[in-house]
Write a protein that holds these residues in place. Structure first.
Motif, PDB file in Angstrom:
ATOM      1  N   GLU A 243       0.825  -1.211   0.000  1.00  0.00           N
ATOM      2  CA  GLU A 243       0.000   0.000   0.000  1.00  0.00           C
ATOM      3  C   GLU A 243       0.861   1.264   0.000  1.00  0.00           C
ATOM      4  O   GLU A 243       0.579   2.220  -0.735  1.00  0.00           O
ATOM      5  CB  GLU A 243      -0.949   0.006   1.200  1.00  0.00           C
ATOM      6  CG  GLU A 243      -1.880   1.212   1.190  1.00  0.00           C
ATOM      7  CD  GLU A 243      -2.967   1.142   2.257  1.00  0.00           C
ATOM      8  OE1 GLU A 243      -3.652   2.171   2.465  1.00  0.00           O
ATOM      9  OE2 GLU A 243      -3.129   0.074   2.872  1.00  0.00           O
ATOM     10  N   ARG A 244       1.916   1.279   0.805  1.00  0.00           N
ATOM     11  CA  ARG A 244       2.799   2.460   0.840  1.00  0.00           C
ATOM     12  C   ARG A 244       3.455   2.693  -0.512  1.00  0.00           C
ATOM     13  O   ARG A 244       3.571   3.822  -0.981  1.00  0.00           O
ATOM     14  CB  ARG A 244       3.868   2.283   1.918  1.00  0.00           C
ATOM     15  CG  ARG A 244       3.368   2.392   3.352  1.00  0.00           C
ATOM     16  CD  ARG A 244       4.550   2.380   4.315  1.00  0.00           C
ATOM     17  NE  ARG A 244       5.410   3.553   4.117  1.00  0.00           N
ATOM     18  CZ  ARG A 244       6.698   3.577   4.413  1.00  0.00           C
ATOM     19  NH1 ARG A 244       7.298   2.499   4.898  1.00  0.00           N
ATOM     20  NH2 ARG A 244       7.403   4.682   4.219  1.00  0.00           N
ATOM     21  N   ILE A 245       3.888   1.612  -1.147  1.00  0.00           N
ATOM     22  CA  ILE A 245       4.523   1.745  -2.456  1.00  0.00           C
ATOM     23  C   ILE A 245       3.519   2.268  -3.477  1.00  0.00           C
ATOM     24  O   ILE A 245       3.821   3.191  -4.250  1.00  0.00           O
ATOM     25  CB  ILE A 245       5.090   0.382  -2.918  1.00  0.00           C
ATOM     26  CG1 ILE A 245       6.234  -0.050  -2.015  1.00  0.00           C
ATOM     27  CG2 ILE A 245       5.573   0.465  -4.376  1.00  0.00           C
ATOM     28  CD1 ILE A 245       6.709  -1.467  -2.253  1.00  0.00           C
ATOM     29  N   ALA A 246       2.313   1.700  -3.478  1.00  0.00           N
ATOM     30  CA  ALA A 246       1.292   2.104  -4.447  1.00  0.00           C
ATOM     31  C   ALA A 246       0.931   3.578  -4.283  1.00  0.00           C
ATOM     32  O   ALA A 246       0.826   4.319  -5.271  1.00  0.00           O
ATOM     33  CB  ALA A 246       0.054   1.219  -4.285  1.00  0.00           C
ATOM     34  N   ARG A 247       0.750   4.004  -3.058  1.00  0.00           N
ATOM     35  CA  ARG A 247       0.390   5.412  -2.834  1.00  0.00           C
ATOM     36  C   ARG A 247       1.533   6.338  -3.252  1.00  0.00           C
ATOM     37  O   ARG A 247       1.306   7.426  -3.783  1.00  0.00           O
ATOM     38  CB  ARG A 247       0.009   5.633  -1.374  1.00  0.00           C
ATOM     39  CG  ARG A 247      -1.289   4.916  -0.976  1.00  0.00           C
ATOM     40  CD  ARG A 247      -1.809   5.350   0.384  1.00  0.00           C
ATOM     41  NE  ARG A 247      -3.050   4.627   0.696  1.00  0.00           N
ATOM     42  CZ  ARG A 247      -4.238   4.945   0.222  1.00  0.00           C
ATOM     43  NH1 ARG A 247      -4.358   6.001  -0.589  1.00  0.00           N
ATOM     44  NH2 ARG A 247      -5.317   4.257   0.540  1.00  0.00           N
ATOM     45  N   GLY A 248       2.765   5.921  -2.997  1.00  0.00           N
ATOM     46  CA  GLY A 248       3.903   6.728  -3.410  1.00  0.00           C
ATOM     47  C   GLY A 248       3.995   6.850  -4.921  1.00  0.00           C
ATOM     48  O   GLY A 248       4.281   7.933  -5.456  1.00  0.00           O
ATOM     49  N   LEU A 249       3.729   5.756  -5.630  1.00  0.00           N
ATOM     50  CA  LEU A 249       3.768   5.790  -7.091  1.00  0.00           C
ATOM     51  C   LEU A 249       2.691   6.704  -7.660  1.00  0.00           C
ATOM     52  O   LEU A 249       2.934   7.465  -8.608  1.00  0.00           O
ATOM     53  CB  LEU A 249       3.589   4.371  -7.637  1.00  0.00           C
ATOM     54  CG  LEU A 249       4.778   3.426  -7.449  1.00  0.00           C
ATOM     55  CD1 LEU A 249       4.350   1.985  -7.688  1.00  0.00           C
ATOM     56  CD2 LEU A 249       5.916   3.802  -8.384  1.00  0.00           C
ATOM     57  N   VAL A 250       1.512   6.640  -7.095  1.00  0.00           N
ATOM     58  CA  VAL A 250       0.415   7.494  -7.563  1.00  0.00           C
ATOM     59  C   VAL A 250       0.731   8.955  -7.284  1.00  0.00           C
ATOM     60  O   VAL A 250       0.440   9.844  -8.104  1.00  0.00           O
ATOM     61  CB  VAL A 250      -0.914   7.075  -6.898  1.00  0.00           C
ATOM     62  CG1 VAL A 250      -2.004   8.105  -7.171  1.00  0.00           C
ATOM     63  CG2 VAL A 250      -1.345   5.707  -7.417  1.00  0.00           C
ATOM     64  N   GLU A 251       1.371   9.210  -6.163  1.00  0.00           N
ATOM     65  CA  GLU A 251       1.759  10.585  -5.835  1.00  0.00           C
ATOM     66  C   GLU A 251       2.774  11.110  -6.857  1.00  0.00           C
ATOM     67  O   GLU A 251       2.679  12.253  -7.317  1.00  0.00           O
ATOM     68  CB  GLU A 251       2.345  10.650  -4.432  1.00  0.00           C
ATOM     69  CG  GLU A 251       2.734  12.057  -3.995  1.00  0.00           C
ATOM     70  CD  GLU A 251       3.304  12.094  -2.583  1.00  0.00           C
ATOM     71  OE1 GLU A 251       3.871  13.132  -2.204  1.00  0.00           O
ATOM     72  OE2 GLU A 251       3.197  11.073  -1.874  1.00  0.00           O
ATOM     73  N   VAL A 252       3.745  10.281  -7.225  1.00  0.00           N
ATOM     74  CA  VAL A 252       4.737  10.676  -8.229  1.00  0.00           C
ATOM     75  C   VAL A 252       4.062  10.983  -9.562  1.00  0.00           C
ATOM     76  O   VAL A 252       4.365  11.991 -10.214  1.00  0.00           O
ATOM     77  CB  VAL A 252       5.784   9.561  -8.410  1.00  0.00           C
ATOM     78  CG1 VAL A 252       6.639   9.815  -9.648  1.00  0.00           C
ATOM     79  CG2 VAL A 252       6.674   9.447  -7.180  1.00  0.00           C
ATOM     80  N   ALA A 253       3.110  10.131  -9.957  1.00  0.00           N
ATOM     81  CA  ALA A 253       2.407  10.348 -11.226  1.00  0.00           C
ATOM     82  C   ALA A 253       1.624  11.653 -11.206  1.00  0.00           C
ATOM     83  O   ALA A 253       1.512  12.346 -12.221  1.00  0.00           O
ATOM     84  CB  ALA A 253       1.471   9.171 -11.503  1.00  0.00           C
ATOM     85  N   GLY A 254       1.083  12.001 -10.035  1.00  0.00           N
ATOM     86  CA  GLY A 254       0.326  13.241  -9.937  1.00  0.00           C
ATOM     87  C   GLY A 254       1.203  14.477  -9.992  1.00  0.00           C
ATOM     88  O   GLY A 254       0.807  15.515 -10.525  1.00  0.00           O
ATOM     89  N   LEU A 255       2.431  14.357  -9.456  1.00  0.00           N
ATOM     90  CA  LEU A 255       3.336  15.507  -9.437  1.00  0.00           C
ATOM     91  C   LEU A 255       3.978  15.754 -10.795  1.00  0.00           C
ATOM     92  O   LEU A 255       4.399  16.869 -11.102  1.00  0.00           O
ATOM     93  CB  LEU A 255       4.441  15.281  -8.385  1.00  0.00           C
ATOM     94  CG  LEU A 255       3.984  15.278  -6.921  1.00  0.00           C
ATOM     95  CD1 LEU A 255       5.132  14.870  -6.011  1.00  0.00           C
ATOM     96  CD2 LEU A 255       3.467  16.669  -6.517  1.00  0.00           C
ATOM     97  N   ALA A 256       4.068  14.707 -11.619  1.00  0.00           N
ATOM     98  CA  ALA A 256       4.700  14.840 -12.940  1.00  0.00           C
ATOM     99  C   ALA A 256       3.791  14.214 -13.990  1.00  0.00           C
ATOM    100  O   ALA A 256       4.031  13.095 -14.455  1.00  0.00           O
ATOM    101  CB  ALA A 256       6.072  14.178 -12.934  1.00  0.00           C
ATOM    102  N   PRO A 257       2.735  14.914 -14.372  1.00  0.00           N
ATOM    103  CA  PRO A 257       1.727  14.327 -15.278  1.00  0.00           C
ATOM    104  C   PRO A 257       2.220  14.074 -16.691  1.00  0.00           C
ATOM    105  O   PRO A 257       1.561  13.339 -17.437  1.00  0.00           O
ATOM    106  CB  PRO A 257       0.615  15.390 -15.269  1.00  0.00           C
ATOM    107  CG  PRO A 257       1.300  16.668 -14.889  1.00  0.00           C
ATOM    108  CD  PRO A 257       2.377  16.273 -13.945  1.00  0.00           C
TER     109      PRO A 257
END
Length: 312
Positions: A243-257
């Motif tokens: 879960e921590r990894i998944a949320r971190g990946l989604v956060e990265v995708a949101g910061l660099a669309p």
């Protein structure tokens, strides 16, 4: 690198063909021992420098030049491995071995690339998978050299002993200890098609920012490790848990669309390359256990991405 074609007295060097032939072997050996393509190139260069530093008579006295090159290169690597531990204690964040592209992808991504490219000279097999190289990093220098020389390159322990400076029996014990580390640390290899399918689904879930889908593809105890080398932003410590990894990946995708995610071969295994505005900024390697992703290695240090970025 340029290689001298003459020994310095005007006569053609009869070992030049051996040098050219052995170069690939030296790059393959040094990359596995050091986890760095740049350092592997330096080792090959230093080996040839030492060869040409000898007198013609000394070179003529070497019965098997190829064996001499391997012995010298291995000893240089052994010295470098000792100093590498000190350097990596000062390294910012986690240190991950340099990722290698597939030969066809190297050429496709680098206009004018040829077989002269160092990465093109590294044979991509299971002994350069990221999971394998990471385990090698946990070994002592002597263990690593003994294991790679014997188990990967099939050198007899009598020859390994001359290089490592131990008895053949001691080298056999070193290799046995290294083999045990490999068995304990690595998951049984999943079929390549299965790995590719998981990585493809991971890419799609990441692009869709689908946290639940990402969690479903990751082992509950998965670990993600990033390497920015202090040169770019990267999480300094490994991230544990799906879960921590998944949320971190989604956060990265949101910061660099504007990120573009491409399926590529990384160290002979299915992996991903992340580009921003057409420039490679991250290379991801994976370890698959069963039907889940157990480990992700994300290399962001630009100094380790030169094989992926040249010509972009």
């Amino acid at each position: 690198m340029t290689t001298q074609s003459e020994p310095g007295d005007g006569r053609p060097d009869p070992t030049l063909s051996v040098i050219v032939r052995e170069r690939r072997q030296l790059i393959n050996l040094a990359y596995r021992l050091l986890g760095s393509l740049a350092e592997a190139e330096d080792v090959a260069q230093e080996t040839y420098t030492r060869w040409y530093a000898m007198s013609p008579q000394e070179r003529d006295a070497v019965e098997i030049p190829g064996a001499w090159f391997t012995k010298v290169a291995s000893r240089i690597c052994l010295d470098l491995l000792g100093s590498a531990r000190v350097r990596r204690e000062r390294y910012v964040g986690e240190w991950i071995p340099e990722p290698l592209p597939d030969r066809t992808e190297l050429i496709r991504g680098r206009p004018g690339a040829s077989s002269a490219d160092p990465a093109d000279r590294v044979t991509l097999d299971e002994s350069v998978s990221m999971a394998f190289l990471v385990v090698l990093e946990t070994m002592t220098p002597a263990e690593r050299v003994a294991f790679v020389l014997h188990d990967v390159f099939r050198y007899p322990f009598a020859e390994v002993a001359e290089i490592v400076g131990r008895t053949p029996a001691a080298c056999r014990q070193l290799a046995t200890s290294a083999r045990r580390r490999i068995r304990e640390s690595q998951a049984p290899a999943a079929p390549t098609a299965q790995q590719a399918g998981l990585v493809r689904n991971f890419k799609r879930a990441w692009q869709a920012r689908d946290i639940n889908a990402l969690i479903g593809l990751l082992d509950p105890d998965a670990t993600a490790t990033a390497d920015g080398g202090g040169l770019v932003n990267a999480v300094l410590d490994p991230v544990d848990g799906a879960e921590r990894i998944a949320r971190g990946l989604v956060e990265v995708a949101g910061l660099a669309p504007r990120l573009t995610i491409l399926e590529r071969t990384v160290n002979g295994q299915p992996g991903l390359v992340v580009q921003q505005d057409g420039v490679t900024v991250t290379v991801l390697a994976f370890e698959v256990a069963g039907d889940r992703i157990r480990h992700i290695w994300a290399v962001r240090n630009p100094e380790k991405l030169r094989s992926w970025t040249a010509g972009q």
